[in-house]
Design a protein around this motif. Structure first.
Motif, PDB file in Angstrom:
ATOM      1  N   ARG A  79     -89.272  24.475  26.383  1.00  0.00           N
ATOM      2  CA  ARG A  79     -90.072  24.201  27.579  1.00  0.00           C
ATOM      3  C   ARG A  79     -91.296  23.357  27.227  1.00  0.00           C
ATOM      4  O   ARG A  79     -91.692  22.467  27.978  1.00  0.00           O
ATOM      5  N   LEU A  82     -90.140  19.725  26.715  1.00  0.00           N
ATOM      6  CA  LEU A  82     -89.791  19.107  27.991  1.00  0.00           C
ATOM      7  C   LEU A  82     -91.027  18.870  28.855  1.00  0.00           C
ATOM      8  O   LEU A  82     -91.054  17.955  29.673  1.00  0.00           O
ATOM      9  N   THR A  87     -93.320  14.414  35.472  1.00  0.00           N
ATOM     10  CA  THR A  87     -92.434  14.347  36.632  1.00  0.00           C
ATOM     11  C   THR A  87     -93.245  14.362  37.920  1.00  0.00           C
ATOM     12  O   THR A  87     -94.392  14.820  37.950  1.00  0.00           O
ATOM     13  N   ALA A 107     -89.626  21.563  43.779  1.00  0.00           N
ATOM     14  CA  ALA A 107     -88.849  21.168  42.596  1.00  0.00           C
ATOM     15  C   ALA A 107     -89.510  19.978  41.925  1.00  0.00           C
ATOM     16  O   ALA A 107     -90.047  19.093  42.593  1.00  0.00           O
ATOM     17  N   ASN A 108     -89.481  19.965  40.589  1.00  0.00           N
ATOM     18  CA  ASN A 108     -89.975  18.804  39.852  1.00  0.00           C
ATOM     19  C   ASN A 108     -88.833  18.134  39.088  1.00  0.00           C
ATOM     20  O   ASN A 108     -89.069  17.327  38.192  1.00  0.00           O
ATOM     21  N   SER A 109     -87.599  18.479  39.469  1.00  0.00           N
ATOM     22  CA  SER A 109     -86.424  17.916  38.801  1.00  0.00           C
ATOM     23  C   SER A 109     -85.725  16.883  39.669  1.00  0.00           C
ATOM     24  O   SER A 109     -84.551  16.601  39.476  1.00  0.00           O
ATOM     25  N   PHE A 110     -86.430  16.307  40.619  1.00  0.00           N
ATOM     26  CA  PHE A 110     -85.840  15.333  41.540  1.00  0.00           C
ATOM     27  C   PHE A 110     -85.692  13.970  40.866  1.00  0.00           C
ATOM     28  O   PHE A 110     -86.558  13.544  40.097  1.00  0.00           O
ATOM     29  N   THR A 111     -84.598  13.287  41.154  1.00  0.00           N
ATOM     30  CA  THR A 111     -84.383  11.954  40.599  1.00  0.00           C
ATOM     31  C   THR A 111     -83.470  11.143  41.509  1.00  0.00           C
ATOM     32  O   THR A 111     -82.648  11.699  42.236  1.00  0.00           O
ATOM     33  N   PHE A 122     -81.353  16.911  42.505  1.00  0.00           N
ATOM     34  CA  PHE A 122     -82.406  17.834  42.080  1.00  0.00           C
ATOM     35  C   PHE A 122     -81.730  19.094  41.565  1.00  0.00           C
ATOM     36  O   PHE A 122     -80.539  19.346  41.821  1.00  0.00           O
ATOM     37  N   CYS A 123     -82.477  19.890  40.811  1.00  0.00           N
ATOM     38  CA  CYS A 123     -81.929  21.104  40.206  1.00  0.00           C
ATOM     39  C   CYS A 123     -82.571  22.335  40.836  1.00  0.00           C
ATOM     40  O   CYS A 123     -83.766  22.346  41.115  1.00  0.00           O
ATOM     41  N   HIS A 199     -79.107  26.734  36.057  1.00  0.00           N
ATOM     42  CA  HIS A 199     -79.407  25.969  37.268  1.00  0.00           C
ATOM     43  C   HIS A 199     -78.131  25.394  37.875  1.00  0.00           C
ATOM     44  O   HIS A 199     -77.068  25.436  37.253  1.00  0.00           O
ATOM     45  N   ILE A 201     -77.029  21.654  39.634  1.00  0.00           N
ATOM     46  CA  ILE A 201     -77.444  20.285  39.922  1.00  0.00           C
ATOM     47  C   ILE A 201     -76.902  19.913  41.294  1.00  0.00           C
ATOM     48  O   ILE A 201     -75.683  19.915  41.513  1.00  0.00           O
TER      49      ILE A 201
END
Length: 235
Positions: A79, A82, A87, A107-111, A122-123, A199, A201
């Protein structure tokens, strides 16, 4: 011409466009400056000297252990590593078809994924109690949060309770909450969900989208929230 630097503030617990060539990250957390190697005189080739330290296979170039413990990755160190990847932060919103009430998560996993067709991803953690409610809607809406919306992020990241109590929003063309002050929004239809460890996706097709403001984005880096601030480049 001015450049932008990330300004990181309170601690915490769509890409696709090329980065600005002069953009740099400035963290509020103190970091050790790298040790500069002795410079050689112009026109000369420096002679190799004796190695002062032979790096072990389990060390990075900066001397930190790579987090392997008996063949397994140290989760906390994973962690931490990463966390050095900055992000943006988004809010995924919808209206629960079961009770007609707004619901959402942060979420901070958006792309961004694809321009043709227009896809984003996003995750979501398997343990999320909000995703089943959001997923039940025919469409979900991605809200790109602004740098002054840390409180909005914290509210939507919390478990339980009415996350939208006192939160101002308007309906998107798809009928989902577009949070006041968000920089942009995208109505999306979920196309696929791929289980990945702890998670899932989520890949979604963008149906409609728009912008709301010209401010800076909410940024997450090394456990801190922040935003972009104007900085004058050194000459």
């Amino acid at each position: 011409m001015s450049t932008h630097a990330a300004r990181l503030t309170a601690p915490d617990g769509c890409r696709g466009l090329p980065a600005h060539p002069q953009r740099r990250i400035r963290s509020t957390s103190p970091t050790a400056a790298p040790t500069a190697a002795p410079s050689a005189s112009p026109g000369t080739v420096p002679k190799p000297g004796p190695a002062r330290h032979a790096a072990r296979p389990d060390e990075h170039l900066d001397g930190h252990l790579d987090g392997h413990l008996d063949g397994h990755l140290d989760g906390r160190f994973f962690r931490q590593v990463l966390g050095r990847f900055a992000t943006g932060v988004v809010a995924i919103t919808a209206v629960d078809p079961a009770d007609g009430r707004p619901c959402g998560l942060a979420a901070n996993s958006f792309t961004s994924v694809s321009l043709d067709p227009p896809l984003v991803a996003f995750c979501v953690a398997h343990s999320s109690s909000s995703w089943p409610r959001v997923r039940g809607a025919k469409a979900v809406t991605v809200n790109v949060l602004a740098e002054d919306q840390q409180a909005v992020c914290a509210r939507l990241a919390a478990k339980g309770g009415d996350k939208f109590a006192g939160l101002a929003w308007t309906g998107s063309p798809g009928g989902n909450p577009v949070i006041d002050g968000a920089l942009a929004w995208m109505d999306c239809a979920v196309e696929a969900e791929h289980p990945a460890g702890d998670h899932v996706i989520v890949v979604a097709r963008v149906l409609r989208l728009g912008t709301q403001g010209e401010g800076g984005p909410l940024v997450f880096f090394r456990g801190r929230y922040g935003g972009f601030a104007e900085a004058v480049p050194s000459l």
